[in-house]
Design a protein around this motif. Sequence first.
Motif, PDB file in Angstrom:
ATOM      1  N   THR A 118      -4.587  -1.498  -0.528  1.00 37.17           N
ATOM      2  CA  THR A 118      -3.826  -0.289  -0.846  1.00 37.17           C
ATOM      3  C   THR A 118      -4.309   0.910  -0.033  1.00 37.17           C
ATOM      4  O   THR A 118      -5.485   0.998   0.327  1.00 37.17           O
ATOM      5  CB  THR A 118      -3.946   0.045  -2.334  1.00 37.17           C
ATOM      6  N   ARG A 119      -3.394   1.832   0.232  1.00 37.56           N
ATOM      7  CA  ARG A 119      -3.733   3.081   0.906  1.00 37.56           C
ATOM      8  C   ARG A 119      -3.782   4.212  -0.110  1.00 37.56           C
ATOM      9  O   ARG A 119      -2.957   4.254  -1.031  1.00 37.56           O
ATOM     10  CB  ARG A 119      -2.675   3.436   1.954  1.00 37.56           C
ATOM     11  N   PRO A 120      -4.710   5.156   0.059  1.00 42.14           N
ATOM     12  CA  PRO A 120      -4.743   6.307  -0.859  1.00 42.14           C
ATOM     13  C   PRO A 120      -3.423   7.077  -0.808  1.00 42.14           C
ATOM     14  O   PRO A 120      -2.889   7.340   0.276  1.00 42.14           O
ATOM     15  CB  PRO A 120      -5.897   7.155  -0.324  1.00 42.14           C
ATOM     16  N   SER A 121      -2.905   7.413  -1.957  1.00 39.74           N
ATOM     17  CA  SER A 121      -1.665   8.187  -2.034  1.00 39.74           C
ATOM     18  C   SER A 121      -1.927   9.622  -1.590  1.00 39.74           C
ATOM     19  O   SER A 121      -3.084  10.076  -1.531  1.00 39.74           O
ATOM     20  CB  SER A 121      -1.150   8.195  -3.472  1.00 39.74           C
ATOM     21  N   PRO A 122      -0.875  10.390  -1.282  1.00 41.37           N
ATOM     22  CA  PRO A 122      -1.073  11.806  -0.941  1.00 41.37           C
ATOM     23  C   PRO A 122      -1.832  12.571  -2.013  1.00 41.37           C
ATOM     24  O   PRO A 122      -2.689  13.408  -1.701  1.00 41.37           O
ATOM     25  CB  PRO A 122       0.358  12.326  -0.765  1.00 41.37           C
ATOM     26  N   ARG A 172      -5.469  11.673  -1.819  1.00 40.85           N
ATOM     27  CA  ARG A 172      -6.059  12.331  -0.644  1.00 40.85           C
ATOM     28  C   ARG A 172      -6.351  13.807  -0.926  1.00 40.85           C
ATOM     29  O   ARG A 172      -7.357  14.343  -0.459  1.00 40.85           O
ATOM     30  CB  ARG A 172      -5.137  12.173   0.563  1.00 40.85           C
ATOM     31  N   GLY A 187      -6.636   1.283  -6.445  1.00 38.59           N
ATOM     32  CA  GLY A 187      -6.120   1.939  -5.258  1.00 38.59           C
ATOM     33  C   GLY A 187      -7.079   2.863  -4.539  1.00 38.59           C
ATOM     34  O   GLY A 187      -6.655   3.642  -3.679  1.00 38.59           O
ATOM     35  N   TYR A 217      -9.521  10.227  -9.860  1.00 32.35           N
ATOM     36  CA  TYR A 217      -8.057  10.299  -9.800  1.00 32.35           C
ATOM     37  C   TYR A 217      -7.445   8.969 -10.252  1.00 32.35           C
ATOM     38  O   TYR A 217      -6.490   8.934 -11.036  1.00 32.35           O
ATOM     39  CB  TYR A 217      -7.596  10.638  -8.378  1.00 32.35           C
ATOM     40  N   HIS A 234      -4.737   8.298 -13.190  1.00 31.62           N
ATOM     41  CA  HIS A 234      -3.339   8.104 -12.808  1.00 31.62           C
ATOM     42  C   HIS A 234      -2.958   6.653 -12.523  1.00 31.62           C
ATOM     43  O   HIS A 234      -1.798   6.271 -12.740  1.00 31.62           O
ATOM     44  CB  HIS A 234      -3.025   8.950 -11.565  1.00 31.62           C
ATOM     45  N   ASN A 235      -3.883   5.841 -12.005  1.00 30.40           N
ATOM     46  CA  ASN A 235      -3.538   4.473 -11.608  1.00 30.40           C
ATOM     47  C   ASN A 235      -3.902   3.430 -12.655  1.00 30.40           C
ATOM     48  O   ASN A 235      -3.249   2.385 -12.743  1.00 30.40           O
ATOM     49  CB  ASN A 235      -4.218   4.121 -10.282  1.00 30.40           C
ATOM     50  N   ASP A 246       0.880  -0.867  -4.262  1.00 33.33           N
ATOM     51  CA  ASP A 246       1.701  -0.688  -3.060  1.00 33.33           C
ATOM     52  C   ASP A 246       2.773  -1.768  -2.926  1.00 33.33           C
ATOM     53  O   ASP A 246       3.437  -1.853  -1.891  1.00 33.33           O
ATOM     54  CB  ASP A 246       0.819  -0.681  -1.804  1.00 33.33           C
ATOM     55  N   SER A 254       6.148  -3.290  -4.837  1.00 36.87           N
ATOM     56  CA  SER A 254       7.141  -3.023  -5.872  1.00 36.87           C
ATOM     57  C   SER A 254       7.782  -4.316  -6.365  1.00 36.87           C
ATOM     58  O   SER A 254       7.579  -5.398  -5.785  1.00 36.87           O
ATOM     59  CB  SER A 254       8.225  -2.096  -5.326  1.00 36.87           C
TER      60      SER A 254
END
Length: 341
Positions: free
Chosen positions: A12-16, A19, A204, A244, A248-249, A323, A325
């Motif tokens: 997974t990539r860090p979400s905005p 970040r 994530g 975070y 949130h995740n 990441d 769906s």
Amino acid sequence: MSVIDLRSDTVTRPSPAMRRAIADAEVGDDVLDGDPTVRQLEQRVAELVGMEDALFFPSGTQANQTGVSLCAERGTELVIEANAHLVHYELAGVAMIAGVQIRPVVTPDGVLTAELAGGALRGTSPHLPRSGAIAVENTHNAAGGKVMRPEVMAAIAALARESGLRLHLDGARLWNAAAALTTAPATLTRGATTVMVSLSKGLGCPVGSCLAFARELRPRAWEMRKRLGGGMRQSGILAAAGLYALEHNLPRIAEDHANARRLADLLADSPTVRPSAPETNIVMLDLLREADTADRVIPRLAERGVLVVPFAARRLRAVTHLDVSRADVERAAGVIREVLR
């Protein structure tokens, strides 16, 4: 064509938003006199897993090795399920770093039970190694994300206590186990001496794990981390991602489980591949035709934008994550069926 990456939940990539949390993190020198964001993360993880304290590590392997070192004396045996991550995927670190011998216990489904673990404990003998500790894994990666239920953990904890042994829990995907059982993570750690949880699997984060323990073990854990090169300076930028993610995740992890079930359901009637019945976010895919080997099938899937990893000569592993769906798993199932028709 976008790539559907099912190789692991570590891709997974860090979400905005994550970040931004990283960029805004308050930091200090965690080796010299502490980093406030790291300390906040450690306290939050300890609270979630029902332990008194925790320490932030750059990797789950380093945290696991520290946990084993805290639980078992050098020159003793670690009783553990035969296909556990500590056995196969940490480069013999238990032997090299902790100075402990593996006592593998074969199970039918990846779940170590008190009965099986008890049968592996050594009797007192001047000729045999002493049992030093017990380790369990929840969820069990090689068993397809198998969940260890709280009553099984409780029985193993009772065995460890009665035998005078410490108990390490490799909970890299403990968050998934808790979500699958709709229970708090702390209900799955009772009786453990040390608990490792990953932040970069399922949550994530770009990097990081924590080892939780009783407060008096913190100096030894800190010393071991330092010895292994795990002391990090302004590591609050990494810890901020963990904080975070926990807010949130973590609450959305059940979505990954639903997507794994959807993938398995869409492949259930295929004559060429047999999916496992996922309890969490891992689906094992067994290739049924002799000609369909992992090394032949994986490149063909990759050409069509679906990435998986080999887990045996004719077994693939697919892991769902934030990441990926529902539409992605439906497309992936279609590609798998097409490639294997």
